[in-house]
Design a protein around this motif. Structure first.
Motif, PDB file in Angstrom:
ATOM      1  N   VAL A   1      -5.834   6.131   0.076  1.00  0.00           N
ATOM      2  CA  VAL A   1      -4.283   6.544  -0.477  1.00  0.00           C
ATOM      3  C   VAL A   1      -3.375   5.846   0.361  1.00  0.00           C
ATOM      4  CG1 VAL A   1      -3.406   8.250  -0.787  1.00  0.00           C
ATOM      5  CG2 VAL A   1      -5.806   8.099  -1.271  1.00  0.00           C
ATOM      6  N   ILE A   2      -3.219   6.249   1.635  1.00  0.00           N
ATOM      7  CA  ILE A   2      -2.587   5.964   2.767  1.00  0.00           C
ATOM      8  C   ILE A   2      -2.197   4.866   2.463  1.00  0.00           C
ATOM      9  CG2 ILE A   2      -1.294   6.082   5.292  1.00  0.00           C
ATOM     10  CD1 ILE A   2      -1.684   8.452   3.830  1.00  0.00           C
ATOM     11  N   SER A   3      -3.195   3.697   2.287  1.00  0.00           N
ATOM     12  CA  SER A   3      -2.495   1.994   2.016  1.00  0.00           C
ATOM     13  C   SER A   3      -1.980   2.092   0.304  1.00  0.00           C
ATOM     14  CB  SER A   3      -4.740   1.651   2.001  1.00  0.00           C
ATOM     15  OG  SER A   3      -4.670   0.143   1.490  1.00  0.00           O
ATOM     16  N   ILE A   4      -2.610   2.889  -0.109  1.00  0.00           N
ATOM     17  CA  ILE A   4      -1.715   2.671  -1.639  1.00  0.00           C
ATOM     18  C   ILE A   4       0.050   3.308  -1.197  1.00  0.00           C
ATOM     19  CG2 ILE A   4      -1.607   3.798  -3.822  1.00  0.00           C
ATOM     20  CD1 ILE A   4      -4.482   4.167  -4.004  1.00  0.00           C
ATOM     21  N   ILE A   5      -0.380   4.048  -0.955  1.00  0.00           N
ATOM     22  CA  ILE A   5       1.620   4.104  -0.199  1.00  0.00           C
ATOM     23  C   ILE A   5       2.292   3.139   0.136  1.00  0.00           C
ATOM     24  CG2 ILE A   5       3.039   5.767   0.699  1.00  0.00           C
ATOM     25  CD1 ILE A   5       0.510   8.364   0.264  1.00  0.00           C
ATOM     26  N   ALA A   6       1.116   2.664   1.037  1.00  0.00           N
ATOM     27  CA  ALA A   6       1.631   1.511   1.682  1.00  0.00           C
ATOM     28  C   ALA A   6       2.245   0.779   0.706  1.00  0.00           C
ATOM     29  CB  ALA A   6       0.689   1.379   3.010  1.00  0.00           C
TER      30      ALA A   6
ATOM     31  N   GLY B   1       5.990  -1.722  -0.496  1.00  0.00           N
ATOM     32  CA  GLY B   1       5.508  -3.397   0.671  1.00  0.00           C
ATOM     33  C   GLY B   1       5.436  -3.566   2.204  1.00  0.00           C
ATOM     34  N   GLN B   2       4.824  -2.065   2.595  1.00  0.00           N
ATOM     35  CA  GLN B   2       4.320  -2.464   3.707  1.00  0.00           C
ATOM     36  C   GLN B   2       2.685  -3.207   3.914  1.00  0.00           C
ATOM     37  OE1 GLN B   2       5.288   1.726   4.499  1.00  0.00           O
ATOM     38  NE2 GLN B   2       6.755   0.603   5.966  1.00  0.00           N
ATOM     39  N   TYR B   3       2.474  -4.772   3.488  1.00  0.00           N
ATOM     40  CA  TYR B   3       1.598  -5.100   2.819  1.00  0.00           C
ATOM     41  C   TYR B   3       0.544  -5.211   4.677  1.00  0.00           C
ATOM     42  CZ  TYR B   3       4.186  -6.136  -0.847  1.00  0.00           C
ATOM     43  OH  TYR B   3       4.989  -6.013  -1.829  1.00  0.00           O
ATOM     44  N   PHE B   4       0.438  -5.591   5.491  1.00  0.00           N
ATOM     45  CA  PHE B   4       0.225  -5.566   6.355  1.00  0.00           C
ATOM     46  C   PHE B   4      -0.773  -4.057   7.001  1.00  0.00           C
ATOM     47  CE2 PHE B   4       2.004  -9.618   7.272  1.00  0.00           C
ATOM     48  CZ  PHE B   4       1.114 -10.532   6.634  1.00  0.00           C
ATOM     49  N   LYS B   5       0.439  -2.498   6.347  1.00  0.00           N
ATOM     50  CA  LYS B   5       0.353  -1.407   7.199  1.00  0.00           C
ATOM     51  C   LYS B   5      -1.367  -1.207   5.814  1.00  0.00           C
ATOM     52  CE  LYS B   5       3.845   0.824   9.620  1.00  0.00           C
ATOM     53  NZ  LYS B   5       4.292   1.645   9.607  1.00  0.00           N
ATOM     54  N   ALA B   6      -1.341  -1.993   5.264  1.00  0.00           N
ATOM     55  CA  ALA B   6      -2.187  -1.230   3.753  1.00  0.00           C
ATOM     56  C   ALA B   6      -3.467  -2.106   4.817  1.00  0.00           C
ATOM     57  CB  ALA B   6      -1.543  -1.910   2.372  1.00  0.00           C
ATOM     58  N   ILE B   7      -3.406  -3.667   4.446  1.00  0.00           N
ATOM     59  CA  ILE B   7      -4.305  -3.890   5.248  1.00  0.00           C
ATOM     60  C   ILE B   7      -5.273  -3.902   6.341  1.00  0.00           C
ATOM     61  CG2 ILE B   7      -5.356  -6.063   6.416  1.00  0.00           C
ATOM     62  CD1 ILE B   7      -2.999  -7.372   4.707  1.00  0.00           C
ATOM     63  N   SER B   8      -4.511  -2.644   7.347  1.00  0.00           N
ATOM     64  CA  SER B   8      -5.380  -2.845   8.145  1.00  0.00           C
ATOM     65  C   SER B   8      -5.443  -0.844   7.847  1.00  0.00           C
ATOM     66  CB  SER B   8      -4.418  -1.969   9.455  1.00  0.00           C
ATOM     67  OG  SER B   8      -3.006  -1.059   8.909  1.00  0.00           O
TER      68      SER B   8
END
Length: 244
Positions: A25-30, A34-41
């Motif tokens: 869920v946090i990845s989806i919010i990222a 537009g915080q794509y590298f955070k979403a990947i991590s």
């Protein structure tokens, strides 16, 4: 007292599953922000937790039907929705309805893959996976998006990502066999080889944190396709007769 301890043991592996869904869920919010590298991590962390929950349950002998179902629901969020949203907001929205369709199909086919896995798999771990596992599809999708951001893919090159996302979705519901590493032989005779291989892999990950995992996981995906072509076309008796 003993009963309370046993209940806690059953809860423990499910905490890993809950954490995996939470990070999804946090990845989806990222991705939305537009915080794509955070979403990947976050997707990578979800993968680690997903790998731990099953192993913890088996080690503590606390596997349950609830745990299996909960794990599948968490996987839909962490490895279905999260990579689909990452793909859509970073790449897919540039393709209009087609991008939306591919993102949606990734989630739907991922859910079908999980349902089929639950129905076909018994208590023992499979030696091969029928269809590409959804965590693998998620990681390959996420890291190729990361690679496109790192090297600033052109608009034409992003068609590759669109096609890749569609291919990954189809592979999940295909009958292509993929090797499972859950039954690795960790005997003393193989321990040195495995240790050496892990050191090499970790070194590559340190030097090339995006490129190395993208290449390794893509090879795994490609291996299944090549093996399928070899086993069902080249070794097919009808094909042999026609070629002769």
């Amino acid at each position: 007292m003993g009963g309370d301890k046993l209940k806690l043991m059953y809860i423990f592996p499910n905490l890993f599953t809950a954490a995996s869904a939470f990070l999804g869920v946090i990845s989806i919010i990222a991705s939305v922000n537009g915080q794509y590298f955070k979403a990947i991590s976050y997707i990578v962390l979800s993968l680690i937790l997903d790998g731990l929950d099953g192993r913890v349950a088996r080690l503590t002998k606390t596997t349950s039907k609830f745990g299996v179902e909960f794990d599948s629901l968490a996987d839909i969020v962490a490895f279905g929705m999260a990579p689909a949203m990452l793909f859509y907001f970073s790449v897919g929205q540039n393709f209009g309805r087609l991008g939306s369709l591919i993102a949606a199909l990734f989630v739907v086919f991922g859910a079908i893959r999980l349902a089929r896995f639950n129905v076909m798999t018994g208590s023992s771990e499979p030696s091969v996976f029928i269809g590409l596992p959804i965590p693998t599809a998620a990681i390959v999708s996420a890291f190729w998006v990361g690679l496109s951001l790192e090297y600033e893919f052109s608009a034409n090159s992003k068609w590759f990502l669109l096609i890749l996302q569609a291919v990954l979705a189809i592979l999940m519901v295909s009958n292509i066999r993929y090797p499972s590493f859950k039954k690795l032989d960790l005997k003393k005779t193989n321990s040195l080889k495995i240790l050496t291989l892990l050191i090499i892999v970790c070194s590559l990950l340190y030097i090339y944190p995006i490129e190395a995992p993208t290449a390794l996981m893509s090879i795994y995906v490609f291996y299944g396709i090549v093996r399928f072509v070899y086993m069902f076309i080249i070794k097919n008796p009808k094909f042999k007769k026609e070629s002769e």
